[in-house]
Design a protein around this motif. Structure first.
Motif, PDB file in Angstrom:
ATOM      1  N   ASP A  58      -4.134  29.654 -17.369  1.00 41.64           N
ATOM      2  CA  ASP A  58      -3.729  28.622 -16.935  1.00 41.64           C
ATOM      3  C   ASP A  58      -1.991  28.630 -17.021  1.00 41.64           C
ATOM      4  O   ASP A  58      -1.584  27.964 -17.937  1.00 41.64           O
ATOM      5  N   SER A  59      -1.443  29.498 -16.707  1.00 41.88           N
ATOM      6  CA  SER A  59      -0.082  29.759 -16.770  1.00 41.88           C
ATOM      7  C   SER A  59       0.893  28.540 -16.429  1.00 41.88           C
ATOM      8  O   SER A  59       1.837  28.431 -16.818  1.00 41.88           O
ATOM      9  N   ARG A  60       0.127  27.856 -15.211  1.00 40.92           N
ATOM     10  CA  ARG A  60       0.982  26.637 -14.913  1.00 40.92           C
ATOM     11  C   ARG A  60       1.127  25.603 -16.114  1.00 40.92           C
ATOM     12  O   ARG A  60       2.292  24.897 -16.106  1.00 40.92           O
ATOM     13  N   ALA A  61       0.302  25.376 -16.903  1.00 38.44           N
ATOM     14  CA  ALA A  61       0.553  24.329 -17.956  1.00 38.44           C
ATOM     15  C   ALA A  61       1.763  24.710 -18.937  1.00 38.44           C
ATOM     16  O   ALA A  61       2.229  23.967 -19.482  1.00 38.44           O
ATOM     17  N   PHE A  62       2.090  26.042 -19.071  1.00 33.21           N
ATOM     18  CA  PHE A  62       3.294  26.349 -19.903  1.00 33.21           C
ATOM     19  C   PHE A  62       4.634  25.756 -19.076  1.00 33.21           C
ATOM     20  O   PHE A  62       5.718  25.878 -19.785  1.00 33.21           O
ATOM     21  N   PHE A  63       4.391  25.531 -17.942  1.00 36.97           N
ATOM     22  CA  PHE A  63       5.699  25.238 -17.089  1.00 36.97           C
ATOM     23  C   PHE A  63       5.746  23.724 -16.650  1.00 36.97           C
ATOM     24  O   PHE A  63       6.723  23.012 -16.487  1.00 36.97           O
ATOM     25  N   SER A 119       8.501  21.562 -22.733  1.00 33.22           N
ATOM     26  CA  SER A 119       9.438  20.567 -22.803  1.00 33.22           C
ATOM     27  C   SER A 119      10.995  21.339 -23.009  1.00 33.22           C
ATOM     28  O   SER A 119      11.756  20.652 -22.472  1.00 33.22           O
ATOM     29  N   GLN A 120      10.830  22.281 -23.965  1.00 31.64           N
ATOM     30  CA  GLN A 120      12.272  22.914 -24.210  1.00 31.64           C
ATOM     31  C   GLN A 120      12.462  23.554 -23.187  1.00 31.64           C
ATOM     32  O   GLN A 120      13.799  23.852 -22.761  1.00 31.64           O
ATOM     33  N   LEU A 121      11.623  24.292 -22.329  1.00 28.63           N
ATOM     34  CA  LEU A 121      12.126  25.094 -21.094  1.00 28.63           C
ATOM     35  C   LEU A 121      12.750  24.275 -19.912  1.00 28.63           C
ATOM     36  O   LEU A 121      13.665  24.549 -19.670  1.00 28.63           O
ATOM     37  N   ILE A 122      12.176  22.762 -19.682  1.00 28.76           N
ATOM     38  CA  ILE A 122      12.710  22.215 -18.860  1.00 28.76           C
ATOM     39  C   ILE A 122      13.925  21.606 -19.259  1.00 28.76           C
ATOM     40  O   ILE A 122      15.102  21.174 -18.429  1.00 28.76           O
ATOM     41  N   ALA A 123      14.184  21.297 -20.489  1.00 30.81           N
ATOM     42  CA  ALA A 123      15.376  20.810 -21.059  1.00 30.81           C
ATOM     43  C   ALA A 123      16.381  21.825 -20.767  1.00 30.81           C
ATOM     44  O   ALA A 123      17.764  21.710 -20.387  1.00 30.81           O
ATOM     45  N   ILE A 124      16.178  23.339 -21.094  1.00 33.38           N
ATOM     46  CA  ILE A 124      17.032  24.309 -20.785  1.00 33.38           C
ATOM     47  C   ILE A 124      17.395  24.286 -19.543  1.00 33.38           C
ATOM     48  O   ILE A 124      18.680  24.616 -19.098  1.00 33.38           O
ATOM     49  N   ILE A 125      16.543  24.299 -18.428  1.00 38.29           N
ATOM     50  CA  ILE A 125      16.734  24.369 -17.125  1.00 38.29           C
ATOM     51  C   ILE A 125      17.710  23.139 -16.755  1.00 38.29           C
ATOM     52  O   ILE A 125      18.733  23.280 -15.980  1.00 38.29           O
ATOM     53  N   GLY A 126      17.427  22.039 -17.476  1.00 42.83           N
ATOM     54  CA  GLY A 126      18.456  20.709 -17.123  1.00 42.83           C
ATOM     55  C   GLY A 126      19.687  21.053 -17.413  1.00 42.83           C
ATOM     56  O   GLY A 126      20.668  20.759 -16.622  1.00 42.83           O
ATOM     57  N   ASN A 127      19.799  21.538 -18.559  1.00 43.20           N
ATOM     58  CA  ASN A 127      21.377  21.698 -19.275  1.00 43.20           C
ATOM     59  C   ASN A 127      22.069  22.669 -18.123  1.00 43.20           C
ATOM     60  O   ASN A 127      23.167  22.599 -17.789  1.00 43.20           O
ATOM     61  N   ILE A 128      21.437  23.589 -17.894  1.00 43.63           N
ATOM     62  CA  ILE A 128      22.090  24.820 -17.167  1.00 43.63           C
ATOM     63  C   ILE A 128      22.338  24.412 -15.673  1.00 43.63           C
ATOM     64  O   ILE A 128      23.447  24.758 -14.920  1.00 43.63           O
ATOM     65  N   ALA A 129      21.174  23.642 -15.208  1.00 43.27           N
ATOM     66  CA  ALA A 129      21.092  23.370 -13.638  1.00 43.27           C
ATOM     67  C   ALA A 129      22.455  22.466 -13.524  1.00 43.27           C
ATOM     68  O   ALA A 129      23.006  22.382 -12.046  1.00 43.27           O
ATOM     69  N   LEU A 130      23.124  21.688 -14.481  1.00 38.97           N
ATOM     70  CA  LEU A 130      24.161  20.879 -14.028  1.00 38.97           C
ATOM     71  C   LEU A 130      25.366  21.343 -14.658  1.00 38.97           C
ATOM     72  O   LEU A 130      26.587  20.990 -14.238  1.00 38.97           O
ATOM     73  N   ALA A 131      25.335  22.176 -15.887  1.00 39.27           N
ATOM     74  CA  ALA A 131      26.645  22.699 -16.316  1.00 39.27           C
ATOM     75  C   ALA A 131      27.336  23.701 -15.545  1.00 39.27           C
ATOM     76  O   ALA A 131      28.379  23.794 -15.409  1.00 39.27           O
ATOM     77  N   LEU A 132      26.366  24.436 -14.922  1.00 38.09           N
ATOM     78  CA  LEU A 132      27.250  25.782 -14.171  1.00 38.09           C
ATOM     79  C   LEU A 132      27.685  25.039 -12.836  1.00 38.09           C
ATOM     80  O   LEU A 132      28.968  25.296 -12.697  1.00 38.09           O
ATOM     81  N   PRO A 133      26.954  24.174 -12.066  1.00 37.48           N
ATOM     82  CA  PRO A 133      27.872  23.771 -10.952  1.00 37.48           C
ATOM     83  C   PRO A 133      28.817  22.833 -11.404  1.00 37.48           C
ATOM     84  O   PRO A 133      29.887  22.853 -10.509  1.00 37.48           O
ATOM     85  N   THR A 134      28.832  22.139 -12.456  1.00 39.38           N
ATOM     86  CA  THR A 134      29.820  21.100 -12.998  1.00 39.38           C
ATOM     87  C   THR A 134      31.229  22.031 -13.143  1.00 39.38           C
ATOM     88  O   THR A 134      32.447  21.560 -12.866  1.00 39.38           O
ATOM     89  N   ALA A 135      30.846  22.997 -13.885  1.00 41.58           N
ATOM     90  CA  ALA A 135      32.078  23.705 -14.373  1.00 41.58           C
ATOM     91  C   ALA A 135      32.630  24.803 -12.985  1.00 41.58           C
ATOM     92  O   ALA A 135      33.897  24.779 -12.972  1.00 41.58           O
TER      93      ALA A 135
END
Length: 672
Positions: A643-648, A426-442
């Protein structure tokens, strides 16, 4: 021994220097050397066995020391929280370090601290087994005629202490603060009052029995029943406080009440112990408790811990409840978290632009601090109002959630591992979401600024500075990220505090009582606004103060000439985009990759520091420790390999470990 020999020559003395010398002779050089302390006590027992004259002299001396002084205050005050409030007690303890309080030789309470005058005496005293102490009491002559004659005087002191504690329990039980949290105290016959009536009858009967052993002596079982009813009320008040909030004054009252009831039970057990061995064991346990309390009497750290324990529990409890909404269980919630984080990243892009523009102004450090703080605070509060998610705000909430799971008996490793895996993804996808739009927006903002104004938002000099700030090893980026992590942790505590304040102080209801506010908003809108404040005051306050901290710490470093600043992963990604445009992409791919690695390391430090501090406080507030950390890490590693997939990625039909059927789809407004 010289001490016992001297006591034989002066049998009527009551000066404590001999007792001080005796304790010093038993005391080991190192407090944790329990074996040495045990050997010293056994050696004393052997000497007393071999010299009956010395044993009688020591017994007579101890009787003289105890009976010539008041024992009452030692039993009623030592180890019981004072009634002068936290700040008064803290001031008193600080002053006592510089100017020790006056010692009155007429009270056992005062000389007790002079006899056990080492701050770590309680370590070896508690370490020595009860059987060794009981052997010492037996060898001193507990069963002799002199000791039985002393029993009458000491029993009267204990009875007086029992009455004092009973009156204190009654007084606290009728405090308005307790009645406010449990109004039923006034509706029914209060056990706080009834226990005092029973105690007074018990004391009268016991004193009559001391004067005439032919009379029947009643036990205190019926009193224990009433004290159990008092415990039930205290438990209900704590549960009410968990829902309606808690104050420092209520915390102190409950702490003082529970300590007084516990001490009262021990004194009653001491009087009711029929056999000599039971009396000795009960007395030894009380003795160990008194020595520990005396050693910690001037400890400011102990005062802070005992007074803030319940308050910190309620703060972290609320953080834990908020943390449930940061854990995604199925694919829909996971994607919802991603979208929410992207919205926050979009806003952060503009916040980063505003800060860069503010930095171009010619201002004093105070002016920069004000502007930066307003930018951060308003932006973070806007993120919350729009139901978006800042990834770095999650750890303080999810750490308290994990601590609550451990405390509630859910610490089975499989279940706890499931929860940690869900928190991680959950925290990983939140970090990815923050960066995924902060970087292209900037990035888009930087090119738009260049197209409109003809100059770069971050000129080459500024761009080089921004890239240097991302260097994880050539700059102080990681220590500064740790400072930001501390700020994130503190903001989580602030959120919990104001959530607690909103409930305990009934802020929404009090706002609805304001005539001018009702006139301005109208009844329906007033109810909606106050309801929103009641549910979101903590989050708004936490975001506001978090912005203040981020905006002022760097300027405090400039003012004082200290290398302190903050680095935040989402803002760092936006700054990288500004630098990339400012240099018109004239950087090597190695430098770009190195800067992106710095951004990720900054994020790891942000999350790691805030999560560690929040988990530590949450566990300590519950007096919980988790000793299976190594086993848990091994289990998590096995799960990652299998089951490394469950971590992501969550399974499509998975359910969050902390959610019920009714809250599998929490409203987005609670995610910050």
């Amino acid at each position: 021994m010289e001490i016992t020999s001297e006591l034989q020559q002066h049998p009527d003395t009551s000066h404590i220097r001999h007792l001080q010398a005796l304790v010093a002779a038993i005391r080991p050089r190192h407090a944790r050397d329990i074996a040495h302390a045990t050997d010293n006590i056994r050696a004393l027992c052997f000497v007393l066995q071999q010299h009956p004259v010395w044993r009688r002299a020591l017994l007579q001396y101890l009787v003289q020391v105890l009976t010539s002084r008041k024992l009452l205050h030692l039993l009623t005050d030592t180890g019981i929280t004072l009634n002068n409030g936290f700040w008064g007690a803290a001031t008193q303890r600080l002053l006592s370090q510089c100017l020790p309080p006056l010692v009155n030789d007429d009270y056992v309470k005062d000389i007790f601290g002079q006899i056990f005058n080492k701050a770590d005496d309680h370590v070896w005293i508690n370490g020595v087994s009860d059987h060794v102490w009981m052997d010492l009491l037996a060898n001193i002559g507990l069963r002799t005629v002199t000791a039985r004659q002393t029993h009458h005087a000491l029993s009267n002191e204990v009875l007086s202490a029992i009455q004092v504690l009973s009156y204190r329990i009654t007084t606290i039980g009728l405090e308005a603060e307790l009645v406010r949290n449990y109004p039923d105290i006034e509706k029914f016959e209060s056990p706080f009052l009834r226990q005092n009536d029973e105690i007074n009858d018990y004391v009268l009967r016991y004193r009559a029995w001391l004067n005439d052993r032919q009379l029947r002596r009643d036990d205190s079982l019926h009193i224990d029943v009433l004290l159990s009813q008092c415990d039930e009320i205290v438990s209900k008040i704590r549960k009410t406080a968990a829902a309606n909030g808690v104050s420092v004054s209520l915390t102190r009252l409950l702490l003082r009440l529970t300590q007084s009831m516990s001490r009262l039970r021990k004194l009653l057990a001491l009087l009711d112990a029929g056999q000599r061995d039971r009396i000795s064991r009960t007395a030894i346990q009380l003795f160990k408790e008194l020595v520990t309390a005396e050693n910690r009497r001037h400890s400011l750290r102990d005062l802070i811990q005992t007074n803030t324990e319940l308050l910190s529990l309620q703060v972290t409890e609320r953080a834990g409840k908020s943390g449930e909404h940061y854990v995604t269980g199925n694919r829909g919630e996971w994607l919802g978290m991603f979208r929410s984080a992207m919205g926050a990243g979009f806003i952060v892009g503009f916040m980063a632009m505003i800060k860069v523009l503010m930095s171009k102004m010619a201002l004093a450090p105070f002016g920069y601090a004000v502007l930066y703080s307003l930018n951060y605070s308003s932006g973070f509060m806007l993120v919350h109002v729009l139901h978006f998610t800042i990834a770095t705000k999650q750890p303080a909430m999810t750490a308290a959630l994990i601590a609550r799971a451990i405390d509630q008996g859910k610490q089975k490793l499989d279940e706890l591992a499931d929860l940690i895996v869900a928190v991680f993804r959950s925290q990983l996808i939140a970090i990815i979401g923050n960066i995924a739009l902060a970087l292209p927006t900037a990035y888009a903002i930087a090119w738009a600024w260049y197209g409109i104004t003809g100059s770069h938002l971050a000129p080459p000099e500024k761009a080089q500075h921004l890239l240097h700030d991302l260097d994880p090893f050539g700059s102080l980026a990681l220590p500064h990220a740790a400072i930001a992590g501390v700020c994130l942790f503190v903001s989580g505590l602030i959120s919990g505090y104001y959530d607690n304040k909103a409930s305990y102080a009934h802020i929404p209801a009090r706002l609805r009582q304001l005539p001018w506010l009702r006139k301005c908003l109208g009844e329906a809108r007033l109810h909606a606004v106050t309801h929103y404040i009641g549910n979101n005051l903590g989050a708004l306050a936490g975001n506001f103060f978090f912005g203040i901290m981020l905006g002022t710490i760097g300027q405090l470093g400039v003012f004082f000439g200290l290398p302190v600043d903050i680095r935040h992963i989402t803002f760092s990604s936006a700054n990288f985009a500004f630098a990339l445009v400012g240099l018109e992409h004239q950087i090597s791919w190695q430098l770009a990759l190195y800067s992106l690695s710095g951004i990720l390391l900054i994020g790891l430090v942000n999350l790691g520091v805030s999560f560690s501090l929040a988990l530590l406080v949450a566990l300590r507030s519950r007096r919980v420790s988790f000793g299976q950390g190594g086993t848990l890490l091994g289990l998590l590693w096995q799960r990652f390999r299998s089951d490394s997939r469950a971590f992501f990625l969550p399974p499509p039909d998975a359910v969050s470990p902390q959610q019920t059927d009714d809250d599998r789809h929490p409203s987005s407004d609670t995610r910050h």
